[in-house]
Design an enzyme around this catalytic site. Structure first.
Site, PDB file in Angstrom:
ATOM      1  N   SER A   1       0.842  -1.188   0.000  1.00 44.81           N
ATOM      2  CA  SER A   1       0.000   0.000   0.000  1.00 44.81           C
ATOM      3  C   SER A   1       0.887   1.252   0.000  1.00 44.81           C
ATOM      4  O   SER A   1       1.658   1.456  -0.927  1.00 44.81           O
ATOM      5  CB  SER A   1      -0.971  -0.039   1.182  1.00 44.81           C
ATOM      6  OG  SER A   1      -1.997   0.905   1.034  1.00 44.81           O
TER       7      SER A   1
ATOM      8  N   ASP B   1     -10.061  -3.688  -5.200  1.00 44.53           N
ATOM      9  CA  ASP B   1      -9.418  -2.842  -4.190  1.00 44.53           C
ATOM     10  C   ASP B   1     -10.065  -1.452  -4.187  1.00 44.53           C
ATOM     11  O   ASP B   1     -10.146  -0.792  -5.224  1.00 44.53           O
ATOM     12  CB  ASP B   1      -7.929  -2.720  -4.506  1.00 44.53           C
ATOM     13  CG  ASP B   1      -7.119  -2.200  -3.326  1.00 44.53           C
ATOM     14  OD1 ASP B   1      -7.678  -1.455  -2.501  1.00 44.53           O
ATOM     15  OD2 ASP B   1      -5.928  -2.533  -3.243  1.00 44.53           O
TER      16      ASP B   1
ATOM     17  N   HIS C   1      -8.096  -4.914  -1.280  1.00 45.58           N
ATOM     18  CA  HIS C   1      -6.848  -4.418  -0.704  1.00 45.58           C
ATOM     19  C   HIS C   1      -6.175  -5.437   0.214  1.00 45.58           C
ATOM     20  O   HIS C   1      -4.951  -5.520   0.253  1.00 45.58           O
ATOM     21  CB  HIS C   1      -7.137  -3.133   0.063  1.00 45.58           C
ATOM     22  CG  HIS C   1      -5.932  -2.280   0.289  1.00 45.58           C
ATOM     23  ND1 HIS C   1      -5.208  -1.694  -0.742  1.00 45.58           N
ATOM     24  CD2 HIS C   1      -5.302  -1.896   1.429  1.00 45.58           C
ATOM     25  CE1 HIS C   1      -4.214  -0.998  -0.247  1.00 45.58           C
ATOM     26  NE2 HIS C   1      -4.233  -1.103   1.064  1.00 45.58           N
TER      27      HIS C   1
END
Length: 689
Positions: free
Chosen positions: A545, A630, A665
């Site tokens: 991320s 995501d 995610h």
């Protein structure tokens, strides 16, 4: 004959801001609906290519996966905790992926009641995640939130605990749609408050009041956040008297209060927001307790009377714990007789108990050179027993409780990590690296003692995050043992942008100071090599991320330092995303990265944005992951980045994109399946090492 990677077609798309034109040849990969046949076909081609290139590692990957899940107790259960006369526990059954939540009345352990079976709820779904679960104060109704898509869009349902049946309206089950999964019961057990999201951006911004048995269309809006840089969440106070509505941004917060006893009463603002002032509020025994940064960069603890709104004004607050420049007050818990503080000093958390009447203090001490500790579930304020967790790079997660009156301590549970594990085989260290500007960066290291070669003979993996003030604490990972047992040295670089050294450490790594984060990572890596912690020809980087942004940035800036890297769901197209307020989470991030609608921030962000800074040069071997659904880092960012790297890089090193077509995610759900992706990453690193 070598296998050729897929080549994405180039369709020039001009993006112009501040008289600066950027040509994005892969803009066409963006598909908000995620149903464009050409885009999906390209992602499938990337997956097929990655699978072919990783095929020789299948056996190793399966070995690693089996090692990882062998360190998980199949029939595990959590430490039970007492709340309102019931003991609550989560339990796992042999071979099943999801938790079962159950409870029993105090003193009647044989009368266990299953509240929710995640395995039953997940059946038939490729992805399943539980949000909050809440039992009504009268113990009759369970409210529970679930996400079946992996985009953080939760449905809330209700279940009668008397007959184990879902509540239904006239036409269908009672379901609340498009929520953040955040829910709180009022004390009448007939009213539920929940947070609703914007349908497009997924920003949690509204609080609704729902009456049991009525359709969602009749729910009453009680609070709406109009500033799209703020997120909204709710929780119940320690006293159970208030439902607390928090509005949170990167550098500012505001608390509003609802009476939990009078759910139709109006919302009251505790203290109006002021830019730069962050605070959160707890209520207990007729007093408000406020953690606030009003007196310094770090936080202090203050007390205010539960009177009229005038008594809540900051001028009326009484200081309990002063803000200190070198200590960050991260959290606190109130008991009838004790105040417990979670404080961070020089990167390590300390727990401190203070008697609320006579001021006696006790510190809980820890022996490891680098570790993490945290306050556990302490649901009963009248208890003298404090629960806390502890872990280090060499010690599995262990739950303790200590009697704050007598200081008697007992171990409740230590995480199972396999029959062969011995902590003595591993060593952890904490070193300080001087960055190029003189800042001292803490680094946590772990390796297997008998496999460590002091003359720089080991492969080295450096991990970091460096954003949002999130501290990457040195906790235990049973999966990581598979790397350590094969000779890897594992390092966590506590770079600026986190909050390991207090709020100022975060300030030094955000906005126009972001370059410090990249410099710290590069300088830490080079110093570890120089000090003999790794073979300079076998150095690897990893992050996910915002940590994926960090990894992507440093391989642009110092590609020759690394043999390989893993970038999980990386945030790499920073300028384009931050210019697009329709993308989930963008507006809430302006205080983190800056708003590129302003020229200064536009040019600064562009200077490190990995997608914009891809150059014709040799890049390390690279494994990139993403998820089609995501909601935090849209799949097209890593897809575009990989396509541009393929076009520009001047080497034949591996470049692989793995896009999970069913998740978002966090990757795969389930306690076992989630390790498959990690096993693939470890196999990739080991093959290169």
């Amino acid at each position: 004959m070598p296998i050729e990677p897929p080549v994405a077609k180039k369709i020039p798309h001009i993006l112009t801001s501040h008289n600066d034109a950027r040509i994005d040849n892969y803009h066409w990969l963006r598909d908000d609906e995620r149903d464009n046949p050409q885009v999906l076909a390209y992602l499938e081609q990337e997956n097929q290519y990655a699978e072919l290139m990783l095929a020789p590692l299948k056996s190793q990957q399966e070995t690693l996966y089996q090692e990882m899940i062998a360190r998980i107790r199949q029939d595990d259960s959590s430490v039970p905790y007492l709340k309102n006369g019931y003991w609550y526990q989560t339990r796992f059954q042999q071979g099943l992926e999801y938790a079962i939540i159950e409870r029993h009345l105090d003193g009647l352990p044989e009368q266990r009641q299953v509240l929710l079976d995640g395995n039953e709820r997940a059946e038939g779904h490729a992805y399943y995640d539980q949000g909050q679960v809440g039992v009504s104060p009268d113990q009759r109704i369970l409210a529970f939130a679930e996400d079946f898509v992996s985009r953080g869009q939760y449905q809330i349902r209700f279940k009668s605990l008397a007959d184990d049946k879902q509540l239904a309206g006239k036409q269908h089950d009672e379901v609340l749609e498009n929520t953040s999964g955040n829910l709180v019961w009022a004390n009448d057990s007939q009213t539920l408050f929940y947070v609703k999201q914007d349908a497009e951006t997924l920003l949690p911004y509204q609080v609704y009041r729902h009456a049991l048995g009525t359709p969602q269309s009749q729910d009453v809006l009680v609070y709406e956040e109009t500033d799209n840089s703020f997120y909204t969440s709710i929780y119940k106070s320690r006293s159970n008297d208030y439902i607390v509505i928090g509005a949170w941004s990167t550098v500012t917060s505001e608390v509003n209060l609802l009476s939990a006893n009078q759910p139709t009463a109006p919302v009251q603002t505790f203290l109006p927001r002021k830019r730069g002032h962050e605070y959160d509020v707890e209520h207990y025994q007729g007093q408000f307790y406020i953690r606030s940064n009003k007196d310094g960069v770090n936080f202090g603890l203050y007390q205010a009377d539960d009177g009229d709104a005038a008594s809540w004004d900051v001028s009326q607050w009484q200081s309990l714990i002063a803000a200190r420049p070198n200590v960050l007050l991260e959290d606190f818990t109130l008991f009838r007789d004790w105040l417990v503080l979670e404080e961070r000093c020089e990167g390590l958390i300390q727990l401190r108990q203070i008697h609320r009447q006579h001021g006696t203090e006790h510190h809980i001490r820890f022996d490891d050179p680098t570790y993490v500790t945290w306050l556990g579930v302490n649901a009963e304020a009248d208890s003298a027993w404090l629960r806390y967790g502890y872990s280090s790079l060499t010690r599995p997660v262990t739950m303790y409780e200590v009697n704050m009156d007598t200081q008697q301590r007992r171990e409740l549970k230590q995480e199972y990590v396999g029959e062969q594990f011995s902590a003595e085989r591993y060593r952890s260290e904490r070193v300080w690296v001087t960055a190029r500007d003189g800042a001292k960066v803490p680094v946590s290291l772990v390796y297997r003692v008998d496999l460590f070669k002091s003359l720089a003979g080991n492969p080295l993996l450096v991990y970091a995050y460096g954003a949002y003030g999130a501290s990457m604490d040195p906790d235990f990972s049973s999966a990581r043992l598979s790397l350590l047992d094969r000779g890897f040295v594992y390092a966590i670089a506590h770079v600026r942008g986190g909050e390991e050294l207090g709020r100022d450490w975060y300030e030094q790594g955000r906005l126009l100071n972001k370059q410090n984060t990249f410099n710290d990572f590069i300088d830490v890596t080079q110093t570890l090599i120089d000090q003999g912690y790794g073979d300079k020809s076998r150095v690897f980087a990893a992050g996910g991320s915002a940590g994926g942004l960090l990894v992507a940035g440093v391989i642009n800036m110092a590609p020759g330092l690394f043999k390989g890297a893993v970038a999980d769901v990386p945030f790499v197209d920073v300028v384009t995303t931050m210019l697009d307020e329709s993308i989930p989470l963008t507006t809430g991030e302006f205080d983190e990265w800056g708003n590129p609608a302003e020229p200064e921030y536009y040019h600064y962000i562009k200077s490190y944005s990995p997608y914009d800074q891809v150059q014709p040069q040799s890049y390390p071997n690279l494994l990139v992951t993403t998820g089609l659904h995501d909601s935090q880092v849209q799949y097209w960012e890593p897809a575009k980045w990989v396509a541009k790297l393929r076009e520009m890089k001047t080497c034949r090193n591996l470049l692989l994109l793995c896009c999970d077509m069913e998740t978002g995610h966090g990757g795969k759900s389930g306690r076992f399946e989630s390790y498959r992706d990690l096993a693939r990453e470890y196999a990739f690193l080991l093959a290169l090492a």
